[in-house]
Design a protein around this motif. Sequence first.
Motif, mmCIF file in Angstrom:
data_model
loop_
_atom_site.group_PDB
_atom_site.id
_atom_site.type_symbol
_atom_site.label_atom_id
_atom_site.label_comp_id
_atom_site.label_asym_id
_atom_site.label_seq_id
_atom_site.Cartn_x
_atom_site.Cartn_y
_atom_site.Cartn_z
ATOM 1 N N SER A 12 3.961 5.571 -5.787
ATOM 2 C CA SER A 12 3.785 5.511 -7.238
ATOM 3 C C SER A 12 2.707 6.473 -7.712
ATOM 4 O O SER A 12 2.890 7.210 -8.695
ATOM 5 C CB SER A 12 3.428 4.079 -7.651
ATOM 6 N N THR A 13 1.591 6.492 -7.004
ATOM 7 C CA THR A 13 0.473 7.355 -7.386
ATOM 8 C C THR A 13 0.863 8.820 -7.358
ATOM 9 O O THR A 13 0.520 9.591 -8.273
ATOM 10 C CB THR A 13 -0.727 7.122 -6.440
ATOM 11 N N GLU B 239 0.831 -1.200 0.000
ATOM 12 C CA GLU B 239 0.000 0.000 0.000
ATOM 13 C C GLU B 239 0.868 1.254 0.000
ATOM 14 O O GLU B 239 0.571 2.235 -0.692
ATOM 15 C CB GLU B 239 -0.927 -0.001 1.215
ATOM 16 N N ASP C 179 3.898 1.486 -1.227
ATOM 17 C CA ASP C 179 4.470 1.590 -2.574
ATOM 18 C C ASP C 179 3.453 2.167 -3.561
ATOM 19 O O ASP C 179 3.810 2.951 -4.450
ATOM 20 C CB ASP C 179 4.946 0.218 -3.062
ATOM 21 N N ARG C 180 2.203 1.791 -3.406
ATOM 22 C CA ARG C 180 1.159 2.305 -4.296
ATOM 23 C C ARG C 180 1.003 3.813 -4.102
ATOM 24 O O ARG C 180 0.825 4.571 -5.068
ATOM 25 C CB ARG C 180 -0.171 1.610 -4.010
#
Length: 275
Positions: free
Chosen positions: A120-121, A114, A116-117
Amino acid sequence: MQNFVAIHGVNKEYPASNGEKHIILKDIYLEIQQGDFISLIGHSGCGKSTLLNIIAGMEKASSGYVEVDGTRVKKPGAERMMVFQNYSLLPWLSAWDNVALAVDKVLSHKPKVERDRIVSTHLEMVGLKDAARKKPGQLSGGMKQRVALARALAIKPKLLLLDEPFGALDALTRKSLQAELMQICNQAHITTIMVTHDVDEALLLSDRVVMLTNGPAAHIGQIVDIPFGRSRVPSEIIDHPLYHELRHELLNFLHHQQQVQYQEVEKIPSLKSVA
């Protein structure tokens, strides 16, 4: 409606070398609603950045206090993120790792996938998806500032504090980042306070412009409401009849403060040659 940010009678002073007190800010009162974008302008040395640092919790007021979302500010906190003019990135870490460092610290309770997401986002949000693995030395000034913005926004702060974030950038990069910041703040409904010397930047981004008088003992001299809607197109704003009226009002205030400053210098014989 309860104020999201409330500045209650903030004063800031430092001891001077002659044993007296040097007053930076005096009787600062300001109320800000959630989702507002506020710009602070004034001549150099009027205490704009000092006030921002007090709101951030990085400096203490000599008297008075600041509340954010009903809680008194006593020290720095992740709910109040600052973006500086000089980027403040760790040069040995990639863009990804600079953002991840903040996310892992503040959102450590979330699973790694989560976090990492989130990284990235937010890198994608500021247009750096393809530069995520580059280090600051490999990035342009505008890209570095995008990393700083992504890092600040990734931890979902309640309040975004910007200290001349685009002051060191060229005109084209500055306009691009202004547009991105405006879009991000609108979408996320982020409350923002920005220090700027750029009158046009303040008019483009702000709901209100707070103008500080000259120091010492700077105070709020005038507050100007900006009536344009939040989804602003720079070319349309510039062509709006009110734009030029508001711009003149801001410049007139700054010009008056400059004249006051010159008059004060003229009263001091030893400083006439310097002025």
